[in-house]
Design a protein around this motif. Structure first.
Motif, PDB file in Angstrom:
ATOM      1  N   MET A 144       0.825  -1.204   0.000  1.00  0.00           N
ATOM      2  CA  MET A 144       0.000   0.000   0.000  1.00  0.00           C
ATOM      3  C   MET A 144       0.864   1.260   0.000  1.00  0.00           C
ATOM      4  O   MET A 144       0.576   2.232  -0.722  1.00  0.00           O
ATOM      5  CB  MET A 144      -0.929  -0.004   1.216  1.00  0.00           C
ATOM      6  N   SER A 145       1.943   1.255   0.798  1.00  0.00           N
ATOM      7  CA  SER A 145       2.811   2.432   0.853  1.00  0.00           C
ATOM      8  C   SER A 145       3.489   2.690  -0.482  1.00  0.00           C
ATOM      9  O   SER A 145       3.694   3.846  -0.877  1.00  0.00           O
ATOM     10  CB  SER A 145       3.862   2.273   1.957  1.00  0.00           C
ATOM     11  N   CYS A 147       2.181   1.985  -3.421  1.00  0.00           N
ATOM     12  CA  CYS A 147       1.137   2.567  -4.278  1.00  0.00           C
ATOM     13  C   CYS A 147       0.943   4.051  -3.959  1.00  0.00           C
ATOM     14  O   CYS A 147       0.841   4.890  -4.868  1.00  0.00           O
ATOM     15  CB  CYS A 147      -0.180   1.814  -4.101  1.00  0.00           C
ATOM     16  N   TRP A 154      -5.511   5.210  -2.283  1.00  0.00           N
ATOM     17  CA  TRP A 154      -5.526   4.004  -1.447  1.00  0.00           C
ATOM     18  C   TRP A 154      -6.408   2.919  -2.063  1.00  0.00           C
ATOM     19  O   TRP A 154      -6.144   1.734  -1.878  1.00  0.00           O
ATOM     20  CB  TRP A 154      -5.995   4.348  -0.031  1.00  0.00           C
ATOM     21  N   GLY A 157      -4.355   0.735  -4.216  1.00  0.00           N
ATOM     22  CA  GLY A 157      -3.582  -0.221  -3.432  1.00  0.00           C
ATOM     23  C   GLY A 157      -4.386  -1.459  -3.102  1.00  0.00           C
ATOM     24  O   GLY A 157      -3.892  -2.593  -3.164  1.00  0.00           O
TER      25      GLY A 157
END
Length: 385
Positions: A144-145, A147, A154, A157
């Motif tokens: 996620m970070s 992305c 988000w 992600g």
């Protein structure tokens, strides 16, 4: 068990942890996007937990009727559906609705595989199986970070995570024939009569074991959901450090479970759990006392390292307390009861956070670690058959 079967089992179990801590790591962004209160993540978590409670209660019965592979596969399908829903979520209300299948899916999969692990795997393999779950829980926020760092929202992600999970689901489905080749899996074969939950509740030592697992679940879920917010709000560090804090928590858990696999057979389940509880308290105290990026991330890693052996050793300990015949019912009841902690504790802490009590987060962890240690000591002295 064939090498292919073990590889598929480990890969699938790792993937099942991908989404576990992602919502907590991105919530500082999500709640601003939706324009809702910081504490409302607790209600999303409550919905997921409620689904997990119901799934845990019925998993053992479903495994007895349909078999471990079918129940675990169905659970993974629900996980994929939930993640695709998150990827297309545009409001807080949608987030709540989409969380329903995610909660059911997570525990249909985890409860069925954990019962299989408790019955058929050695302690070191049980630790390593949960190690790869921690690896997945570490990788989820990191993906996620990446992305977010690349400029994606988000939701994008979550789409990446959903696509990964779909590929893993296809891999798990391909192992169906291998499950039929395992003679020992007949313990959980279709058609086996399972002990009703009302009888499992009356097993000697069950209340104390429920209390102990409740405490551990409170520690893990509160950390996964609120550690990032504690780091950014209380410690005053940037959002990316908050997300990294969640990553370091599960990185410490991953490393700890890898190390536990080498020593758990020698030290035993009870001693491993006590070591973990002491490290949880130490990491939480360090997080409260220390400041700065490096110190905070190191404290989160120690906290995760302490969490590492507790759950796998607890589940592996269940047959010793209740016997092999009652293990399936006991694991289902314990995991269902533990989800009450997932349902209640993050919400309770959210209320405290809204009242300005975010700084109490480390003391939550220390308190529950102490209570769990006391419960297990009591169980060993008074409740074992």
């Amino acid at each position: 068990m064939s090498l292919y079967f073990l590889i598929v089992l480990f890969i699938t179990f790792a993937a099942s942890g991908l989404q576990y801590s992602v919502l907590g790591s991105v919530w500082p962004i999500v709640y601003r996007d939706f324009g809702v209160a910081l504490s409302l993540v607790g209600y999303v978590n409550m919905i997921i937990a409620a689904g997990r409670v119901v799934a845990s209660v019925y998993t053992d019965r479903l495994v007895g009727k349909y078999g471990t592979h079918k129940v675990a596969s169905f659970g993974f399908v629900l996980i994929c559906l939930g993640l695709f829903g998150y990827a297309n979520c545009r409001s807080y209300a949608m987030l709540c609705i989409i969380s329903i299948p995610l909660g059911f899916g997570e525990d249909f999969f985890l409860c069925s595989i954990n019962t299989f692990s408790a019955l058929h795997l050695r302690a070191k393999y049980a630790n390593w199986l949960n190690m790869v779950w921690s690896l997945g829980a570490t990788a989820g926020p990191y993906i996620m970070s990446l992305c977010l760092a690349g400029g994606a929202a988000w939701n994008a992600g979550y789409l990446v995570l959903a696509l990964i999970q779909t590929g893993v689901l296809l891999l798990f489905l391909s192992s169906r024939g291998k499950w039929k080749e395992i003679p020992s899996v007949e313990v959980c074969s279709p058609g086996t009569r399972k002990k009703p939950m009302r009888e499992a509740i009356r097993l000697k030592g069950m209340p104390v074991m429920v209390a102990a697992l409740f405490c551990y679940t409170a520690i893990e879920t509160t950390s996964a959901l609120w550690a990032s917010s504690y780091i950014t709000i209380r410690k005053g560090l940037p959002d990316d450090v908050g997300a990294l804090g969640t990553t370091f928590l599960f990185f410490g858990m991953t490393v700890g479970r890898f190390a536990s696999g080498f020593i758990s057979d020698r030290l035993g389940d009870k001693r491993m759990m006590h070591i973990g509880q002491a490290l949880i308290a130490a990491g939480s105290l360090a997080l409260f006392l220390l400041s700065g990026r490096t110190a905070v991330l190191a404290s989160m890693a120690v906290l995760g390292f302490g969490c590492a052996p507790v759950f796998p050793c607890f589940i592996h300990y269940v047959p010793q307390v209740f016997g092999i015949g009652d293990t399936g019912s006991a694991v289902s009841l314990l995991m269902g009861s533990s989800q009450l902690a997932t349902l209640l504790m993050p919400i309770a802490f959210g209320w405290i956070a809204d009242l300005g009590g975010m700084g109490l987060y480390p003391f939550f962890q220390i308190f529950f670690a102490a209570v769990m240690m006391a419960a297990l000591v009591y169980q060993r002295k008074h409740a074992m058959a």
